[in-house]
Design a protein around this motif. Structure first.
Motif, PDB file in Angstrom:
ATOM      1  N   TYR A 119       0.899  -1.281   0.067  1.00 50.88           N
ATOM      2  CA  TYR A 119       0.022  -0.057   0.097  1.00 50.88           C
ATOM      3  C   TYR A 119       1.004   1.362  -0.007  1.00 50.88           C
ATOM      4  O   TYR A 119       1.829   1.251   0.691  1.00 50.88           O
ATOM      5  CB  TYR A 119      -0.947  -0.240   1.314  1.00 50.88           C
ATOM      6  CG  TYR A 119      -1.961  -1.027   1.035  1.00 50.88           C
ATOM      7  CD1 TYR A 119      -2.849  -1.338   0.041  1.00 50.88           C
ATOM      8  CD2 TYR A 119      -1.987  -2.016   2.323  1.00 50.88           C
ATOM      9  CE1 TYR A 119      -3.763  -2.165   0.154  1.00 50.88           C
ATOM     10  CE2 TYR A 119      -2.839  -3.078   2.325  1.00 50.88           C
ATOM     11  CZ  TYR A 119      -3.753  -3.285   1.117  1.00 50.88           C
ATOM     12  OH  TYR A 119      -4.776  -4.184   1.218  1.00 50.88           O
ATOM     13  N   ASP A 121       0.462   4.443   0.700  1.00 46.95           N
ATOM     14  CA  ASP A 121      -0.033   5.746   1.414  1.00 46.95           C
ATOM     15  C   ASP A 121       1.206   6.282   2.035  1.00 46.95           C
ATOM     16  O   ASP A 121       1.371   7.392   2.418  1.00 46.95           O
ATOM     17  CB  ASP A 121      -0.760   5.107   2.507  1.00 46.95           C
ATOM     18  CG  ASP A 121      -2.191   4.582   2.176  1.00 46.95           C
ATOM     19  OD1 ASP A 121      -1.998   3.444   1.515  1.00 46.95           O
ATOM     20  OD2 ASP A 121      -3.108   4.915   2.620  1.00 46.95           O
ATOM     21  N   LEU A 195      -4.385   2.102   1.099  1.00 50.42           N
ATOM     22  CA  LEU A 195      -4.919   1.064   2.079  1.00 50.42           C
ATOM     23  C   LEU A 195      -6.218   1.390   2.194  1.00 50.42           C
ATOM     24  O   LEU A 195      -6.615   2.422   2.782  1.00 50.42           O
ATOM     25  CB  LEU A 195      -4.209   1.249   3.350  1.00 50.42           C
ATOM     26  CG  LEU A 195      -4.524   0.134   4.519  1.00 50.42           C
ATOM     27  CD1 LEU A 195      -2.935  -0.008   5.410  1.00 50.42           C
ATOM     28  CD2 LEU A 195      -5.426   0.756   5.290  1.00 50.42           C
ATOM     29  N   ARG A 197      -9.006   1.489   4.400  1.00 49.64           N
ATOM     30  CA  ARG A 197      -9.324   1.205   5.645  1.00 49.64           C
ATOM     31  C   ARG A 197     -10.874   0.692   5.735  1.00 49.64           C
ATOM     32  O   ARG A 197     -10.984  -0.027   6.939  1.00 49.64           O
ATOM     33  CB  ARG A 197      -9.078   2.631   6.163  1.00 49.64           C
ATOM     34  CG  ARG A 197      -7.631   2.941   6.134  1.00 49.64           C
ATOM     35  CD  ARG A 197      -7.220   4.414   6.506  1.00 49.64           C
ATOM     36  NE  ARG A 197      -6.153   5.006   6.370  1.00 49.64           N
ATOM     37  CZ  ARG A 197      -4.899   4.790   7.269  1.00 49.64           C
ATOM     38  NH1 ARG A 197      -5.372   4.236   8.423  1.00 49.64           N
ATOM     39  NH2 ARG A 197      -3.931   5.391   7.116  1.00 49.64           N
ATOM     40  N   GLU A 198     -11.830   1.137   5.020  1.00 51.79           N
ATOM     41  CA  GLU A 198     -13.068   0.743   5.583  1.00 51.79           C
ATOM     42  C   GLU A 198     -13.194  -0.824   5.288  1.00 51.79           C
ATOM     43  O   GLU A 198     -13.832  -1.674   6.027  1.00 51.79           O
ATOM     44  CB  GLU A 198     -14.012   1.436   4.618  1.00 51.79           C
ATOM     45  CG  GLU A 198     -15.468   1.156   5.013  1.00 51.79           C
ATOM     46  CD  GLU A 198     -16.469   1.991   4.059  1.00 51.79           C
ATOM     47  OE1 GLU A 198     -17.598   1.691   3.944  1.00 51.79           O
ATOM     48  OE2 GLU A 198     -16.048   2.943   3.490  1.00 51.79           O
ATOM     49  N   LEU A 200     -10.890  -3.048   5.380  1.00 51.37           N
ATOM     50  CA  LEU A 200     -10.160  -3.787   6.246  1.00 51.37           C
ATOM     51  C   LEU A 200     -10.798  -3.815   7.718  1.00 51.37           C
ATOM     52  O   LEU A 200     -10.914  -4.855   8.628  1.00 51.37           O
ATOM     53  CB  LEU A 200      -8.615  -3.286   6.447  1.00 51.37           C
ATOM     54  CG  LEU A 200      -7.722  -3.292   5.505  1.00 51.37           C
ATOM     55  CD1 LEU A 200      -6.363  -2.713   5.728  1.00 51.37           C
ATOM     56  CD2 LEU A 200      -7.743  -4.545   4.735  1.00 51.37           C
ATOM     57  N   ALA A 201     -11.547  -2.819   8.070  1.00 43.26           N
ATOM     58  CA  ALA A 201     -11.907  -2.829   9.424  1.00 43.26           C
ATOM     59  C   ALA A 201     -13.263  -3.607   9.237  1.00 43.26           C
ATOM     60  O   ALA A 201     -13.809  -3.935  10.497  1.00 43.26           O
ATOM     61  CB  ALA A 201     -12.429  -1.170   9.517  1.00 43.26           C
ATOM     62  N   VAL A 225       0.210  -0.670   9.813  1.00 41.30           N
ATOM     63  CA  VAL A 225      -1.247  -0.169   9.830  1.00 41.30           C
ATOM     64  C   VAL A 225      -2.075  -1.147   9.559  1.00 41.30           C
ATOM     65  O   VAL A 225      -3.270  -1.160   9.942  1.00 41.30           O
ATOM     66  CB  VAL A 225      -1.202   1.075   8.931  1.00 41.30           C
ATOM     67  CG1 VAL A 225      -2.666   1.849   8.822  1.00 41.30           C
ATOM     68  CG2 VAL A 225      -0.241   2.202   9.392  1.00 41.30           C
ATOM     69  N   VAL A 226      -1.854  -2.051   8.502  1.00 37.96           N
ATOM     70  CA  VAL A 226      -2.775  -3.124   8.327  1.00 37.96           C
ATOM     71  C   VAL A 226      -3.361  -3.736   9.433  1.00 37.96           C
ATOM     72  O   VAL A 226      -4.352  -4.085   9.938  1.00 37.96           O
ATOM     73  CB  VAL A 226      -2.136  -3.998   7.160  1.00 37.96           C
ATOM     74  CG1 VAL A 226      -3.091  -5.354   7.053  1.00 37.96           C
ATOM     75  CG2 VAL A 226      -2.257  -3.376   5.857  1.00 37.96           C
ATOM     76  N   GLU A 228      -3.235  -2.680  12.726  1.00 35.49           N
ATOM     77  CA  GLU A 228      -3.945  -1.642  13.462  1.00 35.49           C
ATOM     78  C   GLU A 228      -5.314  -1.678  12.944  1.00 35.49           C
ATOM     79  O   GLU A 228      -6.384  -1.320  13.911  1.00 35.49           O
ATOM     80  CB  GLU A 228      -3.349  -0.398  13.585  1.00 35.49           C
ATOM     81  CG  GLU A 228      -1.908  -0.368  14.231  1.00 35.49           C
ATOM     82  CD  GLU A 228      -1.265   0.835  14.463  1.00 35.49           C
ATOM     83  OE1 GLU A 228      -1.782   1.798  13.850  1.00 35.49           O
ATOM     84  OE2 GLU A 228      -0.172   1.185  15.223  1.00 35.49           O
ATOM     85  N   THR A 229      -5.594  -1.846  11.707  1.00 36.02           N
ATOM     86  CA  THR A 229      -7.108  -1.379  11.160  1.00 36.02           C
ATOM     87  C   THR A 229      -7.869  -2.423  11.290  1.00 36.02           C
ATOM     88  O   THR A 229      -9.076  -2.239  11.493  1.00 36.02           O
ATOM     89  CB  THR A 229      -6.720  -0.804   9.712  1.00 36.02           C
ATOM     90  OG1 THR A 229      -5.824   0.388   9.663  1.00 36.02           O
ATOM     91  CG2 THR A 229      -8.048  -0.285   8.882  1.00 36.02           C
ATOM     92  N   VAL A 230      -7.372  -3.843  11.028  1.00 30.70           N
ATOM     93  CA  VAL A 230      -8.494  -4.846  11.154  1.00 30.70           C
ATOM     94  C   VAL A 230      -8.634  -4.860  12.621  1.00 30.70           C
ATOM     95  O   VAL A 230      -7.724  -4.813  13.745  1.00 30.70           O
ATOM     96  CB  VAL A 230      -7.921  -6.129  10.597  1.00 30.70           C
ATOM     97  CG1 VAL A 230      -7.489  -6.015   9.029  1.00 30.70           C
ATOM     98  CG2 VAL A 230      -6.321  -6.650  11.214  1.00 30.70           C
TER      99      VAL A 230
END
Length: 260
Positions: A119, A121, A195, A197-198, A200-201, A225-226, A228-230
C-alpha cells in the motif's frame, strides 16, 4: 499442478495440495505462479494442508474475459469449496491485497495472513506513482508491448536499469512476458494503491500482517497499519528479511498463527 477446479465463470483453476491438517490456501503476488509459494507450502505442511494454485491468467490455470477483481475472489471461493468448505488464507505482496479483500467478502475464511502488501500511502508520492504506473502499464499491454510492461513493473519495484537490461537477456524473460497481461490484474487488485481502511475494518477474522525488518520504512509502516486497522490484527517483523522473504524464516511464524 495435479488438480483442477472450476470457478463460477467457467475458468479452470490448477492447484495442488501438500500436507495434513487445517487447510490454508497460499496466494502468490505479481509475476508469479503457484510454484512461487510452493517452498513455503512445504515448510508448513507438517501441521497444515497447504494449497497452492495458479491464479487466473498464469501457469496452468485458464482465463476468462473480461477480468474483474471479484472473479479472483470467486476463484478463492471455488478453491475453498474444492478443499473442504473452509480455509485460512495467506497472500504475499499484491496477493495479500486479494486475501484481505476475500476475508472481508464473507467467504468461509477462518484466519488470514499477509506479507508486505505494498500500500503506497506511506511512500512519498506513492499515489501519484501508482496512477502513472497504471496508465503506462495499460497502454503497454493494449499495444501488445509485453516486454515494456514487465520493465514498468520491475522499475516500479525499484530494480535498477542495469539489472532490468540484464533481465531482458536472461532465459527467464520469455516466461515473464508470458504472464505480463496478469500485471494488470494485480494492479486492479491494488485499486488506487492506497490502504482500503473501510474494507479492512470489516474483516471479521484474525489477521496477521508480516513485514521484513530490512524492507523499506514505508513498507514496514504499511504492514503495521494493516494490523492496526483490522479488528483482530497482529503484527510481526522478521529481522533481516526483505520482500523476497525466506520460507524457512516465514514458515514457523505462519504455522504458529495458523495453529492459533
Amino acid at each position: 499442478m495435479d488438480k483442477k477446479t472450476t470457478s463460477r465463470d467457467g475458468t479452470s483453476l490448477a492447484y495442488e495440495v501438500t500436507g495434513r491438517g487445517p487447510v490454508v490456501i497460499l496466494v502468490s503476488g505479481a509475476m508469479s505462479t503457484g510454484g512461487t509459494v510452493r517452498p513455503l507450502a512445504q515448510r508448513i505442511s507438517d501441521g497444515s494442508t497447504a494449497v497452492v494454485y495458479d491464479r487466473r491468467g498464469r501457469g496452468e490455470s485458464g482465463d476468462t474475459a473480461p477480468y474483474a477483481v471479484d472473479r479472483e475472489v470467486e476463484d478463492l471461493a471455488a478453491l475453498i469449496d474444492a478443499v473442504g468448505g473452509e480455509a485460512a488464507l495467506f497472500g504475499v505482496s499484491s496477493g495479500g491485497a486479494l486475501v484481505l479483500r476475500a476475508a472481508a467478502s464473507g467467504l468461509p475464511v477462518r484466519r488470514a495472513a499477509v506479507y508486505e502488501v505494498p500500500y503506497a500511502d506511506f511512500l512519498e508520492g506513492g499515489a501519484e506513482r501508482e496512477a502513472a504506473y497504471k496508465e503506462d502499464l495499460n497502454r503497454a499491454l493494449a499495444d501488445g508491448r509485453r516486454g515494456d510492461a514487465v520493465e514498468l513493473f520491475l522499475r516500479m519495484t525499484g530494480l535498477g536499469e542495469e539489472m532490468i537490461r540484464g533481465a531482458r537477456q536472461s532465459p527467464m524473460w520469455a516466461g515473464m512476458e508470458s504472464v505480463a497481461p496478469s500485471l494488470a490484474y494485480d494492479d486492479a487488485v491494488m485499486g488506487d494503491g492506497l490502504l482500503p481502511r473501510e474494507r479492512l475494518a470489516a474483516i471479521p477474522v484474525p489477521v496477521l500482517s508480516v513485514v521484513g525488518g530490512a524492507s523499506p520504512e514505508w513498507m514496514r509502516e504499511a504492514a503495521r497499519v494493516v494490523a492496526e486497522t483490522v479488528p483482530q490484527g497482529s503484527h510481526r517483523v522478521l529481522e533481516g528479511q526483505t520482500h523476497m522473504v525466506e520460507p524457512d524464516v516465514l514458515g514457523p511464524v505462519l504455522a504458529e498463527f495458523l495453529a492459533g
